[in-house]
Motif scaffolding. Structure first.
Motif, short mmCIF file in Angstrom:
data_model
loop_
_atom_site.label_atom_id
_atom_site.label_comp_id
_atom_site.label_asym_id
_atom_site.label_seq_id
_atom_site.Cartn_x
_atom_site.Cartn_y
_atom_site.Cartn_z
N THR A 1 0.76 -1.09 0.01
CA THR A 1 -0.15 -0.05 0.08
C THR A 1 0.71 1.27 -0.04
OG1 THR A 1 -0.12 -0.05 2.20
CG2 THR A 1 -1.84 -1.06 1.09
N GLU B 1 1.04 5.73 -1.81
CA GLU B 1 0.55 6.79 -2.70
C GLU B 1 1.47 7.33 -3.62
OE1 GLU B 1 -1.67 9.67 -0.51
OE2 GLU B 1 -3.26 8.15 0.45
N ASN B 2 1.24 7.45 -4.73
CA ASN B 2 2.28 8.09 -5.58
C ASN B 2 3.81 7.42 -5.70
OD1 ASN B 2 0.28 10.16 -6.38
ND2 ASN B 2 0.82 11.33 -4.47
N ALA C 1 -2.23 3.81 3.94
CA ALA C 1 -2.80 3.95 2.80
C ALA C 1 -3.92 2.94 2.44
CB ALA C 1 -1.76 4.25 1.52
N SER D 1 -5.00 1.97 -0.83
CA SER D 1 -4.61 1.62 -2.27
C SER D 1 -3.48 0.90 -2.36
CB SER D 1 -5.16 2.64 -2.99
OG SER D 1 -4.03 3.60 -2.97
N GLY E 1 -0.02 1.24 -4.02
CA GLY E 1 0.86 2.16 -4.30
C GLY E 1 2.05 1.73 -5.27
#
Length: 228
Positions: free
Chosen positions: A29, A31-32, A39, A41, A43
């Motif tokens: 998990t 981000e960016n 997080a 989602s 990543g």
């Protein structure tokens, strides 16, 4: 073997004997493209992350089982990155329980007006609802009770076990010169006895560990902890 669920970091299969098989993936998990255990989602993908997570999970779960702390862990197979677990039901549609020893991540983003980065926290326990659409919102003990997700008595057990397990993990990291900043755990009920169990994993993918001021990546954490 029946595929039951495809998750972000694991696939779940039902075995003929009633147990379940968790297949660990290399997805983590974040981000960016930056890893973040909090997080909701995927990543990034890190080669070897699944096996590293399984080895560390097996290490911690085996020790917890020896201490009599209820978990769903049965055994692990490193050759195919799978873990056999007891059947368990989740609270509601799933909860995540975070124990925080330092102010970082989402805690710092929310409460930055009151704390400094890395500030000491006293084993702060925070529960969030697993809900990607609503960004895994935090929820209080009273709300969990009112929504019939778990009782206040069960919340007390959840909190006590979270602190006990998190302090145990922190102690194991400390033996290797590492500091645990926070860790994300999951709990459920034993499908047969209804006892509250630790479920899912305990790996570098669901904790933040530092050596001094340097963050330790999940794969590196596994190497350090399991080194003789």
């Amino acid at each position: 073997m029946e595929l039951i669920y495809k998750g972000k970091t694991k696939n779940v299969f039902k075995l003929e004997d009633g147990h379940y098989l968790l297949q660990f993936k290399d997805d983590v998990t974040g981000e960016n493209g930056v890893f973040d255990p909090g997080a909701n989602s995927v990543g990034l993908t890190i080669d070897g992350a699944g096996l590293a997570g399984l080895k560390l999970t097996s290490f911690f779960y085996s020790k917890l089982n020896e201490q009599g702390i209820p978990t769903h862990y049965v055994d692990a197979n490193f050759s195919d990155a799978t873990m056999t677990v007891k059947p368990a039901t989740v609270f509601g549609k799933g909860l995540e329980v975070i124990c925080r020893f330092k102010a970082v991540g989402s805690f710092l983003r929310r409460y930055g007006a009151y704390v400094q980065e890395g500030q000491e926290l006293d084993s702060f326990v925070e529960v969030t609802i697993k809900d990607d659409e609503r960004l895994d919102p935090p929820i209080s003990a009273d709300a969990l009770h009112m929504l019939s997700i778990l009782s206040l008595e069960e919340y007390a057990i959840l909190k006590e076990r979270t602190i006990e397990i998190s302090k145990f993990v922190a102690g194991e990291l400390e033996k290797k010169g590492l500091t645990l900043y926070d860790i994300k755990l999951e709990f459920g009920r034993d499908a047969k006895t209804n006892e509250i169990l630790l479920i899912d994993e305990i790996s570098g993918g669901n904790m933040r560990a530092y050596k001094g001021n340097t963050y330790i990546e999940p794969l590196e954490l596994e190497k350090i902890i399991l080194a003789d």
